[in-house]
Design a protein around this motif. Structure first.
Motif, mmCIF file in Angstrom:
data_model
loop_
_atom_site.group_PDB
_atom_site.id
_atom_site.type_symbol
_atom_site.label_atom_id
_atom_site.label_comp_id
_atom_site.label_asym_id
_atom_site.label_seq_id
_atom_site.Cartn_x
_atom_site.Cartn_y
_atom_site.Cartn_z
ATOM 1 N N ARG A 61 0.841 -1.211 0.000
ATOM 2 C CA ARG A 61 0.000 0.000 0.000
ATOM 3 C C ARG A 61 0.873 1.257 0.000
ATOM 4 O O ARG A 61 0.527 2.260 -0.624
ATOM 5 C CB ARG A 61 -0.952 -0.011 1.197
ATOM 6 N N ARG A 143 -15.184 13.723 4.123
ATOM 7 C CA ARG A 143 -14.095 13.137 3.344
ATOM 8 C C ARG A 143 -14.105 13.768 1.950
ATOM 9 O O ARG A 143 -15.176 13.956 1.360
ATOM 10 C CB ARG A 143 -14.359 11.627 3.277
ATOM 11 N N LYS A 154 -2.595 7.201 1.250
ATOM 12 C CA LYS A 154 -2.405 7.418 2.691
ATOM 13 C C LYS A 154 -1.338 8.494 2.851
ATOM 14 O O LYS A 154 -0.142 8.223 2.920
ATOM 15 C CB LYS A 154 -2.019 6.097 3.368
ATOM 16 N N TYR A 159 -5.397 13.825 6.440
ATOM 17 C CA TYR A 159 -5.666 13.873 7.885
ATOM 18 C C TYR A 159 -5.895 15.306 8.383
ATOM 19 O O TYR A 159 -6.120 15.504 9.564
ATOM 20 C CB TYR A 159 -4.542 13.160 8.655
ATOM 21 N N GLU A 188 -16.026 6.717 6.646
ATOM 22 C CA GLU A 188 -15.224 5.962 7.628
ATOM 23 C C GLU A 188 -15.064 6.813 8.868
ATOM 24 O O GLU A 188 -15.553 7.937 8.935
ATOM 25 C CB GLU A 188 -13.861 5.602 7.028
ATOM 26 N N VAL A 190 -12.303 8.887 11.359
ATOM 27 C CA VAL A 190 -11.201 9.740 10.908
ATOM 28 C C VAL A 190 -9.894 8.970 10.704
ATOM 29 O O VAL A 190 -9.091 9.328 9.859
ATOM 30 C CB VAL A 190 -10.959 10.939 11.855
ATOM 31 N N GLY A 191 -9.706 7.885 11.490
ATOM 32 C CA GLY A 191 -8.456 7.134 11.336
ATOM 33 C C GLY A 191 -8.669 5.642 11.307
ATOM 34 O O GLY A 191 -7.763 4.867 11.634
ATOM 35 N N SER A 192 -9.855 5.232 10.918
ATOM 36 C CA SER A 192 -10.160 3.789 10.852
ATOM 37 C C SER A 192 -11.434 3.607 10.025
ATOM 38 O O SER A 192 -12.105 4.592 9.704
ATOM 39 C CB SER A 192 -10.362 3.206 12.260
ATOM 40 N N CYS A 193 -11.742 2.382 9.698
ATOM 41 C CA CYS A 193 -12.951 2.119 8.914
ATOM 42 C C CYS A 193 -14.128 1.824 9.843
ATOM 43 O O CYS A 193 -13.953 1.595 11.031
ATOM 44 C CB CYS A 193 -12.704 0.955 7.954
ATOM 45 N N LEU A 212 -10.408 4.409 3.312
ATOM 46 C CA LEU A 212 -9.095 3.882 2.951
ATOM 47 C C LEU A 212 -9.248 2.401 2.597
ATOM 48 O O LEU A 212 -10.120 1.719 3.157
ATOM 49 C CB LEU A 212 -8.140 4.034 4.144
ATOM 50 N N SER A 214 -8.590 -0.620 3.501
ATOM 51 C CA SER A 214 -8.090 -1.072 4.809
ATOM 52 C C SER A 214 -7.636 -2.525 4.798
ATOM 53 O O SER A 214 -8.330 -3.420 4.300
ATOM 54 C CB SER A 214 -9.210 -0.905 5.837
ATOM 55 N N ILE A 215 -6.495 -2.735 5.397
ATOM 56 C CA ILE A 215 -5.953 -4.090 5.546
ATOM 57 C C ILE A 215 -6.721 -4.830 6.642
ATOM 58 O O ILE A 215 -7.062 -6.012 6.507
ATOM 59 C CB ILE A 215 -4.448 -3.983 5.871
ATOM 60 N N THR A 216 -7.033 -4.120 7.725
ATOM 61 C CA THR A 216 -7.726 -4.767 8.854
ATOM 62 C C THR A 216 -9.144 -5.195 8.471
ATOM 63 O O THR A 216 -9.622 -6.245 8.907
ATOM 64 C CB THR A 216 -7.769 -3.819 10.065
ATOM 65 N N GLY A 251 -9.335 -0.952 12.318
ATOM 66 C CA GLY A 251 -8.088 -0.482 11.716
ATOM 67 C C GLY A 251 -6.902 -1.068 12.453
ATOM 68 O O GLY A 251 -7.057 -1.655 13.533
ATOM 69 N N THR A 252 -5.728 -0.871 11.904
ATOM 70 C CA THR A 252 -4.510 -1.457 12.474
ATOM 71 C C THR A 252 -4.339 -1.086 13.949
ATOM 72 O O THR A 252 -4.062 -1.934 14.785
ATOM 73 C CB THR A 252 -3.292 -0.967 11.682
HETATM 74 N N1 PMP Z 1 -9.014 4.834 7.417
HETATM 75 C C1 PMP Z 1 -8.069 5.701 7.788
HETATM 76 C C2 PMP Z 1 -8.264 7.150 7.478
HETATM 77 C C3 PMP Z 1 -6.919 5.252 8.446
HETATM 78 O O1 PMP Z 1 -5.965 6.131 8.816
HETATM 79 C C4 PMP Z 1 -6.779 3.884 8.728
HETATM 80 C C5 PMP Z 1 -5.574 3.381 9.469
HETATM 81 N N2 PMP Z 1 -4.530 3.056 8.597
HETATM 82 C C6 PMP Z 1 -7.797 3.011 8.316
HETATM 83 C C7 PMP Z 1 -8.897 3.514 7.668
HETATM 84 C C8 PMP Z 1 -7.694 1.537 8.547
HETATM 85 O O2 PMP Z 1 -6.740 0.997 7.655
HETATM 86 P P1 PMP Z 1 -5.871 -0.274 8.072
HETATM 87 O O3 PMP Z 1 -6.835 -1.314 8.468
HETATM 88 O O4 PMP Z 1 -5.136 -0.647 6.834
HETATM 89 O O5 PMP Z 1 -5.014 0.162 9.191
#
Ligand code: PMP
Length: 310
Positions: A61, A143, A154, A159, A188, A190-193, A212, A214-216, A251-252
């Motif tokens: 990614r 967004r 990313k 952000y 989503e 702000v920092g995760s799905c 994003l 997302s891997i998680t 998210g991660t």
């Molecule tokens: N959306 C945003 C905006 C993020 O910053 C993250 C964290 N990386 C995620 C979603 C989740 O992505 P991932 O599962 O790949 O961490």
């Protein structure tokens, strides 16, 4: 709030004391915020070794984000993995897990001409326990559209809105905020799905709704299917947040963190998402491995890092 300032940083190809990790104020990284990044999570394993989740997918990614931003990045996966292991070895502490931030900064060039980059790795200690459930709200900030600022890159610029939404949320008493997209549907957190449960089915907005890639979420989808829980990706309307049975941030860093309330409306106690949170934890800590959770394992035995000779 005190920020962690790790004493060692990987930059210019080696682990160095943090004072050596400097960017000139005229670089595009500073002037225009030119960077792409990844956040990787590493866990102490049951057997005493240390494992970083989904190394290959984070590397891939990062390459995708770099390509979209026209930032050169030719480090292959083994070299990237070695660099991540080196910063973990320099900073690991036995009672805390780690979040490794891999940032590719634009260090030379001007408006896309003669661009050069440098991969910088830092790692921050994290509590071993997963986050507690959160009260959340829907932000008035949105967004950006794909043709303005693609969510799949990313990059720090994505952000800025997170900063606005978090400040807004803090004023309203919410730990975390949900972003809608330009069409008013859920993008989503702000920092995760965002994953929601309705009538026994898990639902998440697809990337084209402004999330994003997302891997998680991919991992959680695989775990859910194995647990016999249906999982679909489809647009999610704002009002569905208020009638959902369960909602979690995925998210991660946050793993699977259930949500207590949305805009002051409490949600019922989570059942499916709590089971998924626990299954995810067991997989990433090596207690109950799963093929969807790829761990890059290292033995961390020493605290004195192998540093650059200069
Ligand atoms: N959306 C945003 C905006 C993020 O910053 C993250 C964290 N990386 C995620 C979603 C989740 O992505 P991932 O599962 O790949 O961490």
């Amino acid at each position: 709030m005190r920020l962690q300032k790790p004493p060692f940083i990987y930059c210019r190809g080696a682990v160095r004391p943090q004072e050596e990790a400097v960017l000139h104020v005229s670089t595009e990284a500073v002037v225009r915020g030119l960077n792409v990044f990844e956040g990787l999570k590493g866990y102490w394993q049951r057997d005493g070794r240390f494992g970083i989740v989904a190394m290959a997918r984070h590397h891939a990614r990062l390459k995708r984000s770099a390509r979209l931003m026209r930032l050169p990045f030719d480090m292959d996966l083994p070299a990237f993995e070695e660099a991540c292991h080196a910063i973990v070895a320099a900073l690991a502490e036995p009672d805390r897990d780690m979040w490794v931030r891999a940032t590719l900064y634009g260090t030379e060039g001007h408006w896309g001409v003669d661009t050069q980059s440098d991969l910088v790795l830092t790692a921050f200690h994290q509590p071993k326990a997963p986050p507690e459930p959160w009260p959340t709200g829907v932000s008035a900030w949105c967004r950006a559209d794909d043709n303005a600022l693609p969510a799949r890159i990313k990059t720090s610029a994505n952000y800025f809105v997170a900063r606005m939404a978090k400040i807004e949320g803090r004023d309203r008493g919410y730990t975390e905020m949900i972003l809608l997209n330009g069409a008013g549907r859920v993008a989503e957190f702000v920092g995760s799905c965002l994953v929601m449960a309705r009538d026994g089915v898990l639902v998440t907005p697809p990337a084209w709704e402004g999330a994003l890639e997302s891997i998680t979420v991919d991992i959680v989808e695989a775990l859910a299917r194995d647990m016999g829980i249906p999982f679909v990706r489809r647009p999610v309307e704002r009002s569905e947040l208020l009638v959902a049975d369960e909602i979690a941030a995925v998210g991660t860093l946050v793993e699977v963190t259930p949500v207590l309330s949305v805009d002051g409306l409490p949600l019922p106690p989570p059942r499916l998402l709590t089971a998924l949170r626990d299954r995810y934890r067991d997989a990433v800590t090596g207690a109950d491995p799963h093929p969807a959770v790829d761990l890059s394992i290292q033995s961390v035995g020493r605290r004195v890092p192998a540093m650059a000779a200069e």
